[in-house]
Design a protein around this motif. Sequence first.
Motif, PDB file in Angstrom:
ATOM      1  N   TYR A   1      46.785  43.667  24.146  1.00 55.31           N
ATOM      2  CA  TYR A   1      46.882  42.975  25.434  1.00 55.31           C
ATOM      3  C   TYR A   1      45.530  42.369  25.804  1.00 55.31           C
ATOM      4  O   TYR A   1      44.507  43.045  25.804  1.00 55.31           O
ATOM      5  CB  TYR A   1      47.343  43.929  26.524  1.00 55.31           C
ATOM      6  N   LYS A   2      45.552  41.107  26.134  1.00 55.28           N
ATOM      7  CA  LYS A   2      44.319  40.396  26.475  1.00 55.28           C
ATOM      8  C   LYS A   2      44.225  40.211  27.986  1.00 55.28           C
ATOM      9  O   LYS A   2      45.059  39.557  28.600  1.00 55.28           O
ATOM     10  CB  LYS A   2      44.272  39.028  25.783  1.00 55.28           C
ATOM     11  N   LEU A   3      43.203  40.810  28.574  1.00 55.29           N
ATOM     12  CA  LEU A   3      42.975  40.659  30.006  1.00 55.29           C
ATOM     13  C   LEU A   3      42.325  39.303  30.286  1.00 55.29           C
ATOM     14  O   LEU A   3      41.354  38.924  29.627  1.00 55.29           O
ATOM     15  CB  LEU A   3      42.064  41.766  30.526  1.00 55.29           C
ATOM     16  N   ASN A   4      42.872  38.598  31.245  1.00 56.23           N
ATOM     17  CA  ASN A   4      42.270  37.349  31.705  1.00 56.23           C
ATOM     18  C   ASN A   4      41.586  37.640  33.033  1.00 56.23           C
ATOM     19  O   ASN A   4      42.209  37.591  34.094  1.00 56.23           O
ATOM     20  CB  ASN A   4      43.333  36.265  31.851  1.00 56.23           C
ATOM     21  N   VAL A   5      40.302  37.967  32.980  1.00 54.47           N
ATOM     22  CA  VAL A   5      39.560  38.398  34.166  1.00 54.47           C
ATOM     23  C   VAL A   5      39.088  37.167  34.945  1.00 54.47           C
ATOM     24  O   VAL A   5      38.315  36.349  34.437  1.00 54.47           O
ATOM     25  CB  VAL A   5      38.358  39.279  33.772  1.00 54.47           C
ATOM     26  N   PHE A   6      39.574  37.048  36.183  1.00 53.75           N
ATOM     27  CA  PHE A   6      39.174  35.935  37.041  1.00 53.75           C
ATOM     28  C   PHE A   6      37.814  36.195  37.691  1.00 53.75           C
ATOM     29  O   PHE A   6      37.001  35.285  37.838  1.00 53.75           O
ATOM     30  CB  PHE A   6      40.195  35.703  38.162  1.00 53.75           C
ATOM     31  N   ASN A   7      37.608  37.452  38.099  1.00 55.52           N
ATOM     32  CA  ASN A   7      36.380  37.824  38.798  1.00 55.52           C
ATOM     33  C   ASN A   7      35.868  39.139  38.230  1.00 55.52           C
ATOM     34  O   ASN A   7      36.624  40.114  38.135  1.00 55.52           O
ATOM     35  CB  ASN A   7      36.647  37.963  40.304  1.00 55.52           C
ATOM     36  N   GLU A   8      34.627  39.175  37.852  1.00 52.99           N
ATOM     37  CA  GLU A   8      34.042  40.360  37.233  1.00 52.99           C
ATOM     38  C   GLU A   8      33.955  41.514  38.237  1.00 52.99           C
ATOM     39  O   GLU A   8      33.849  41.283  39.451  1.00 52.99           O
ATOM     40  CB  GLU A   8      32.645  40.044  36.697  1.00 52.99           C
ATOM     41  N   PRO A   9      34.028  42.770  37.737  1.00 54.18           N
ATOM     42  CA  PRO A   9      33.913  43.922  38.647  1.00 54.18           C
ATOM     43  C   PRO A   9      32.570  43.944  39.358  1.00 54.18           C
ATOM     44  O   PRO A   9      31.545  43.590  38.780  1.00 54.18           O
ATOM     45  CB  PRO A   9      34.083  45.125  37.699  1.00 54.18           C
ATOM     46  N   ARG A  10      32.597  44.340  40.612  1.00 52.83           N
ATOM     47  CA  ARG A  10      31.374  44.408  41.404  1.00 52.83           C
ATOM     48  C   ARG A  10      30.753  45.797  41.292  1.00 52.83           C
ATOM     49  O   ARG A  10      31.475  46.804  41.321  1.00 52.83           O
ATOM     50  CB  ARG A  10      31.686  44.080  42.865  1.00 52.83           C
ATOM     51  N   PRO A  11      29.456  45.901  41.161  1.00 47.36           N
ATOM     52  CA  PRO A  11      28.798  47.207  41.043  1.00 47.36           C
ATOM     53  C   PRO A  11      29.127  48.112  42.229  1.00 47.36           C
ATOM     54  O   PRO A  11      29.096  47.674  43.380  1.00 47.36           O
ATOM     55  CB  PRO A  11      27.309  46.849  41.015  1.00 47.36           C
TER      56      PRO A  11
END
Length: 255
Positions: free
Chosen positions: A131-141
């Motif tokens: 499964y390929k994740l299409n990340v729109f916004n990176e996780p915030r620290p």
Amino acid sequence: MADLNENTLKLTVKWNGKEFDIPEFSPSDSVAMLKIAIENATGVRPERQKLLNVKFQGKVASDNFTLSELNLKPNLKIMMMGSLEEAIEGAMMKPDVGDEVVNDLEFEEEEVDVVNQEIYLAKIKKRVKDYKLNVFNEPRPGKKLLVLDIDYTLFDHRSVAETGYELMRPYLHEFLTSAYEQYDIVIWSATGMKWIEEKMRLLGVSTHSDYKIMFYLDYLAMITVHTAKYGTIDVKPLGVIWASIHNTVLRILLC
């Protein structure tokens, strides 16, 4: 103990004079998941599909049957009858996979056959790999992750309303705005990705300025499990997310 190296099935659906290749399936996946894959390929909703040669003992196979129980031949061409919805707004008023919703958080560990637990771990491992994740916004620290369903959570699909605004849960955007202050947000629905994207567009979630969605997950990230209490069901294993996103995950279903 069952063999973890299950042979995958390559299937084709013939509908409306055209042929559609369906993603490879494990023999232990359910008819319900097959129907969702067919929806993703053709646009025909599961409740509209009539699979003419997917049968069990001469009768139409119900959604809880696994493909292995049906003895489907490799490279089978499934003959389907079914009609498209006139508009996607009409499709939004119907559930993703039937009227009954099972909360997979309710299952206790002993309900799952211990002999088969390694199979489920292997399935999750395969989903993580494929499964390929299409990340729109990176996780915030410093932010944890909130995973939300669509039906019963973001909109009321049983409503008689006809527009995304009317179907929307009261104070939906206020809720997501407040949640975004402490959590990154993911949407996971048991339907095809194009339907998720369209629903989020109609609800105004994908373009809202006060919060951002990290990524979507569709039915292809789900697995089929067998329980003594519920029989064969399709669930959303959070391990698929944990393998890629390492902050703590909280999943909620609002009723």
